[in-house]
Design an enzyme around this catalytic site. Structure first.
Site, PDB file in Angstrom:
ATOM      1  N   LYS A 263       0.767  -1.380   0.183  1.00 16.36           N
ATOM      2  CA  LYS A 263      -0.082  -0.101  -0.012  1.00 16.36           C
ATOM      3  C   LYS A 263       0.764   1.294  -0.080  1.00 16.36           C
ATOM      4  O   LYS A 263       1.599   1.591   0.938  1.00 16.36           O
ATOM      5  CB  LYS A 263      -0.813  -0.025   1.222  1.00 16.36           C
ATOM      6  CG  LYS A 263      -1.675   1.453   1.334  1.00 16.36           C
ATOM      7  CD  LYS A 263      -2.684   1.279   2.612  1.00 16.36           C
ATOM      8  CE  LYS A 263      -3.307   2.220   3.087  1.00 16.36           C
ATOM      9  NZ  LYS A 263      -4.388   2.431   4.041  1.00 16.36           N
ATOM     10  N   ASP A 268      -2.823   9.853   4.089  1.00 15.71           N
ATOM     11  CA  ASP A 268      -4.401   9.373   4.195  1.00 15.71           C
ATOM     12  C   ASP A 268      -4.911  10.345   5.177  1.00 15.71           C
ATOM     13  O   ASP A 268      -5.063  10.107   6.412  1.00 15.71           O
ATOM     14  CB  ASP A 268      -4.421   8.004   4.803  1.00 15.71           C
ATOM     15  CG  ASP A 268      -5.762   7.443   4.979  1.00 15.71           C
ATOM     16  OD1 ASP A 268      -6.758   8.110   4.310  1.00 15.71           O
ATOM     17  OD2 ASP A 268      -5.946   6.473   5.818  1.00 15.71           O
ATOM     18  N   LYS A 275     -10.457  12.078   8.739  1.00 11.65           N
ATOM     19  CA  LYS A 275     -10.157  11.696  10.287  1.00 11.65           C
ATOM     20  C   LYS A 275     -10.232  13.014  11.055  1.00 11.65           C
ATOM     21  O   LYS A 275     -10.174  13.964  10.737  1.00 11.65           O
ATOM     22  CB  LYS A 275      -8.724  11.121  10.099  1.00 11.65           C
ATOM     23  CG  LYS A 275      -8.704   9.960   9.066  1.00 11.65           C
ATOM     24  CD  LYS A 275      -7.148   9.434   9.226  1.00 11.65           C
ATOM     25  CE  LYS A 275      -6.710   8.056   8.524  1.00 11.65           C
ATOM     26  NZ  LYS A 275      -7.499   7.141   9.004  1.00 11.65           N
ATOM     27  N   ASP A 286       1.187   6.037   5.861  1.00 12.02           N
ATOM     28  CA  ASP A 286       0.376   4.990   5.274  1.00 12.02           C
ATOM     29  C   ASP A 286       0.746   4.615   3.948  1.00 12.02           C
ATOM     30  O   ASP A 286       0.336   3.806   2.958  1.00 12.02           O
ATOM     31  CB  ASP A 286      -0.955   5.702   5.093  1.00 12.02           C
ATOM     32  CG  ASP A 286      -2.301   4.897   4.982  1.00 12.02           C
ATOM     33  OD1 ASP A 286      -1.882   3.673   5.612  1.00 12.02           O
ATOM     34  OD2 ASP A 286      -3.246   5.103   4.557  1.00 12.02           O
ATOM     35  N   ASP A 345     -12.493   6.631   4.293  1.00 14.34           N
ATOM     36  CA  ASP A 345     -11.324   6.227   4.954  1.00 14.34           C
ATOM     37  C   ASP A 345     -10.752   4.673   4.589  1.00 14.34           C
ATOM     38  O   ASP A 345      -9.757   4.391   5.069  1.00 14.34           O
ATOM     39  CB  ASP A 345     -11.516   6.670   6.246  1.00 14.34           C
ATOM     40  CG  ASP A 345     -10.151   6.856   6.757  1.00 14.34           C
ATOM     41  OD1 ASP A 345      -9.204   6.863   6.252  1.00 14.34           O
ATOM     42  OD2 ASP A 345     -10.231   6.985   8.399  1.00 14.34           O
ATOM     43  N   GLU A 347      -9.634   3.214   2.116  1.00 13.03           N
ATOM     44  CA  GLU A 347      -9.219   3.481   0.793  1.00 13.03           C
ATOM     45  C   GLU A 347      -7.987   2.458   0.654  1.00 13.03           C
ATOM     46  O   GLU A 347      -7.843   2.146  -0.609  1.00 13.03           O
ATOM     47  CB  GLU A 347      -8.534   4.957   0.559  1.00 13.03           C
ATOM     48  CG  GLU A 347      -7.220   5.103   1.139  1.00 13.03           C
ATOM     49  CD  GLU A 347      -6.989   5.121   2.471  1.00 13.03           C
ATOM     50  OE1 GLU A 347      -8.029   5.024   3.493  1.00 13.03           O
ATOM     51  OE2 GLU A 347      -5.950   4.557   3.050  1.00 13.03           O
ATOM     52  N   ARG A 349      -7.738  -0.873   0.938  1.00 20.51           N
ATOM     53  CA  ARG A 349      -8.518  -2.039   0.113  1.00 20.51           C
ATOM     54  C   ARG A 349      -8.831  -1.829  -1.061  1.00 20.51           C
ATOM     55  O   ARG A 349      -8.643  -2.655  -2.115  1.00 20.51           O
ATOM     56  CB  ARG A 349      -9.616  -2.659   1.029  1.00 20.51           C
ATOM     57  CG  ARG A 349     -10.865  -1.772   1.236  1.00 20.51           C
ATOM     58  CD  ARG A 349     -11.483  -1.952   2.490  1.00 20.51           C
ATOM     59  NE  ARG A 349     -10.703  -1.634   3.655  1.00 20.51           N
ATOM     60  CZ  ARG A 349     -11.505  -1.887   4.879  1.00 20.51           C
ATOM     61  NH1 ARG A 349     -12.576  -2.460   4.940  1.00 20.51           N
ATOM     62  NH2 ARG A 349     -10.718  -1.668   6.028  1.00 20.51           N
TER      63      ARG A 349
HETATM   64  N1  BES Z   1      -4.465   3.950   7.164  1.00 18.07           N
HETATM   65  C1  BES Z   1      -5.657   3.609   7.863  1.00 18.07           C
HETATM   66  C2  BES Z   1      -5.343   2.792   8.927  1.00 18.07           C
HETATM   67  C3  BES Z   1      -4.591   2.986   9.934  1.00 18.07           C
HETATM   68  C4  BES Z   1      -4.977   3.281  11.137  1.00 18.07           C
HETATM   69  C5  BES Z   1      -3.026   3.012   9.799  1.00 18.07           C
HETATM   70  C6  BES Z   1      -4.041   3.483  12.532  1.00 18.07           C
HETATM   71  C7  BES Z   1      -2.123   3.331  11.016  1.00 18.07           C
HETATM   72  C8  BES Z   1      -2.644   3.650  12.281  1.00 18.07           C
HETATM   73  C9  BES Z   1      -6.808   2.961   7.030  1.00 18.07           C
HETATM   74  O1  BES Z   1      -6.561   3.664   5.581  1.00 18.07           O
HETATM   75  C10 BES Z   1      -7.923   3.605   7.656  1.00 18.07           C
HETATM   76  O2  BES Z   1      -8.426   4.550   7.602  1.00 18.07           O
HETATM   77  N2  BES Z   1      -8.647   2.400   7.931  1.00 18.07           N
HETATM   78  C11 BES Z   1     -10.023   2.715   8.544  1.00 18.07           C
HETATM   79  C12 BES Z   1     -10.889   1.662   7.871  1.00 18.07           C
HETATM   80  C13 BES Z   1     -12.536   1.680   8.190  1.00 18.07           C
HETATM   81  C14 BES Z   1     -13.017   3.104   7.863  1.00 18.07           C
HETATM   82  C15 BES Z   1     -13.141   0.598   7.760  1.00 18.07           C
HETATM   83  C16 BES Z   1      -9.904   2.195   9.974  1.00 18.07           C
HETATM   84  O3  BES Z   1      -9.307   1.382  10.571  1.00 18.07           O
HETATM   85  O4  BES Z   1     -10.490   2.998  10.864  1.00 18.07           O
HETATM   86 ZN    ZN Z   2      -4.983   4.490   5.059  1.00 19.42          ZN
HETATM   87 MN    MN Z   3      -7.821   5.375   5.413  1.00 14.20          MN
END
Ligand code: BES
Ligand code: ZN
Ligand code: MN
Length: 496
Positions: A263, A268, A275, A286, A345, A347, A349
């Site tokens: 990735k 992000d 966020k 990210d 968010d 994104e 996947r």
């Molecule tokens: N990049 C984030 C995940 C992340 C969280 C990385 C904390 C490092 C530290 C990812 O893109 C994300 O925002 N995931 C969401 C998914 C949800 C919206 C289904 C999450 O984990 O909150």
């Molecule tokens: Zn992310």
């Molecule tokens: Mn995200």
């Protein structure tokens, strides 16, 4: 940093610092440590006797000899001999190296930890010793910030002729894997306004030229032609053009292809599902999965295992704007499958859906993807283990076996068809998230929906990509996590 192997006694080695070791519970040091103790008139034995040095793991003590060819002697504890592992060796080497570096030593001479009384393989120990030292010595060179002076030379001293070739081989490998990890750390530490998708692509091109790799960069028009609607959908909110980096190492012409997919989300913000502000600056990391893949590919090109490896890194930013992707939108992936956006968010996947599909389209029969994918894996495993999600026992086992060798810990989570219920959609083939439970598993499984036949394993490194801790060989900031395990997976799957 220059690393050299010398076939001689440590006592004859001119340096600013010598590094030797001690196991816990030993009262009469043997080997190189014993020889140094003798040359110091029994000072090390005396410290042990007085209980001032016990050999506990990562404990260090410094002595200042007056008539030896070194300014100081650093002794590092290896802990209990029965508990010795390659990871202990790495940690101890890192702790000792930091003490030497802090003392402004320019030339550091070390013995290989663990290969004597410890009884581990000298080649693996030499690799781990160098990895520990070079990883611990890492500093991010930020523009305009003055760094402290760094050591210039690491001398690995081996007096035993039989071990010499093994030590040389291990040291060479350790230098390659540690430098790759440090490259990944730098890519992660570089601010997102510099580490753009375009910059990531430039790094890949430069690496290809230096490491026997073929590099191909897909531009927005290429993605449009291939129908990569998911990657394009995430990228549409940003003015930075997306890039899909592919690096190819051909080590076994005509053989199967292993794909490493990372990735490369260079920032992000969450997009329209934005966020909260606290800690958002950390989201420059990210792209840590992509950094690990680029760095691992560079190392694989140098190590030349007998296997074909394809590195794929989809790079884009995730930002809110008038042209950004919105919740409720439906995107069509390269495979023709559709996905309803619940959260912009989720994104990672999306961009990985097109990336793994592209890897399979290019002929990959095994796909390992690595991503800072979910906050859910942080909740589940903390920063002690990274997540491993796989529907293929053999590939999952290959990752776990490699991780035993590298000391990077992974814990396998379950995969089950019942989890698919959680991402069903009324308007598309699936949705990109939404259910609260099992978030790390569904996140991974959504990626796997875009792979038809290839074996798949997913590494969720969300908690591991950066650290606050400077301990053993870890340094605050980007960790380069998964780089060494990806290299080891490729080597273990290679024909011998
Ligand atoms: N990049 C984030 C995940 C992340 C969280 C990385 C904390 C490092 C530290 C990812 O893109 C994300 O925002 N995931 C969401 C998914 C949800 C919206 C289904 C999450 O984990 O909150
Ligand atoms: Zn992310
Ligand atoms: Mn995200």
């Amino acid at each position: 940093m220059e690393v050299q192997v010398l076939h001689q006694d440590l006592l004859q080695t001119k340096a600013d610092a010598w590094i030797v070791n001690l196991f816990a519970g030993i009262t009469q040091p043997g080997g190189a440590t014993g020889a140094v103790d003798k040359a110091l008139g029994g000072q090390i034995s005396r410290l042990i006797e007085l209980g001032e040095f016990t050999g506990k793991l990562l404990e260090t003590v410094v002595l200042y000899p007056s008539d030896l060819p070194t300014t100081k002697v650093i002794i590092v504890g290896l802990g209990e001999a029965e508990k010795l592992t390659l990871e202990t060796v790495r940690q101890a080497a890192g702790a000792a190296y930091k003490v030497a570096a802090k003392g402004k030593a320019k030339t550091i001479a070390t013995i290989v930890h663990g290969a004597g009384v410890g009884g581990l393989c000298p080649k693996a120990c030499a690799q781990a010793t160098v990895e520990g030292a070079l990883l611990a010595g890492y500093q991010y060179e930020a523009k305009g910030v003055k760094n402290s002076e760094k050591p210039e030379q690491l001398l690995v001293v081996e007096h035993c002729a039989e071990k010499l070739e093994l030590v040389k081989c291990g040291v060479g490998r350790g230098q390659i894997t540690a430098e790759a990890t440090n490259l990944a750390r730098t890519l992660v530490n570089t601010p997102a306004n510099h580490m753009t998708p375009t910059h990531m692509a430039q790094v890949a091109e430069k690496m290809a030229a230096e490491s026997n790799l073929k590099c191909e960069i897909l531009e927005r028009e290429d993605m449009e032609r291939l129908g990569m609607g998911c990657l394009l959908g995430v990228a549409q909110g940003s003015v930075q053009p997306p890039k899909l980096i592919t690096l190819y190492y051909e080590g076994n012409p005509g053989g199967e292809i292993l794909a490493l997919v990372g990735k490369g989300l260079t920032f992000d913000s969450g997009g329209i599902s934005i966020k909260s502000r606290d800690g958002m600056e950390r989201m420059k990391n990210d792209m840590a999965g992509g950094a690990a893949v680029l760095a691992a590919m560079g190392a694989i090109g140098k190590l030349q295992p007998k296997i074909n490896v394809l590195g794929v890194v989809p790079c884009t930013e995730n930002l809110p704007s008038g042209s950004a992707l919105k919740p409720g939108d439906v995107l069509e992936a390269m495979t023709g499958q559709t996905i309803e956006i619940i959260s912009t968010d989720a994104e990672g996947r999306l961009i990985l859906a097109d990336a793994v599909a592209y890897a399979e389209h290019k002929g990959a029969t095994r796909i390992v993807d690595v991503a800072t994918l979910t906050g859910a894996i942080v909740v589940a495993l903390g920063d002690v283990f990274a997540g491993l999600i796989s529907s293929d026992d053999a590939l999952a086992e290959a990752v776990l076996q490699a991780s035993q060798q590298t000391g990077e810990r992974f814990w396998r989570m379950p995969v089950h068809d019942d989890y698919r219920e959680l991402y069903k959609s009324d308007v598309a083939d699936m949705r990109n998230g939404g259910a609260r439970g099992g978030g790390a598993i569904t996140g991974g499984m959504i990626i796997s929906e875009f792979i038809k036949k290839a074996a798949w394993a997913h590494l969720d490194i969300a908690a591991m990509a950066s650290t606050e801790k400077t301990k053993g060989y870890s340094v605050k900031g980007g960790t380069g996590f998964a780089t060494r395990t990806l290299i080891q997976v490729a080597e273990n799957l290679a024909e011998k």
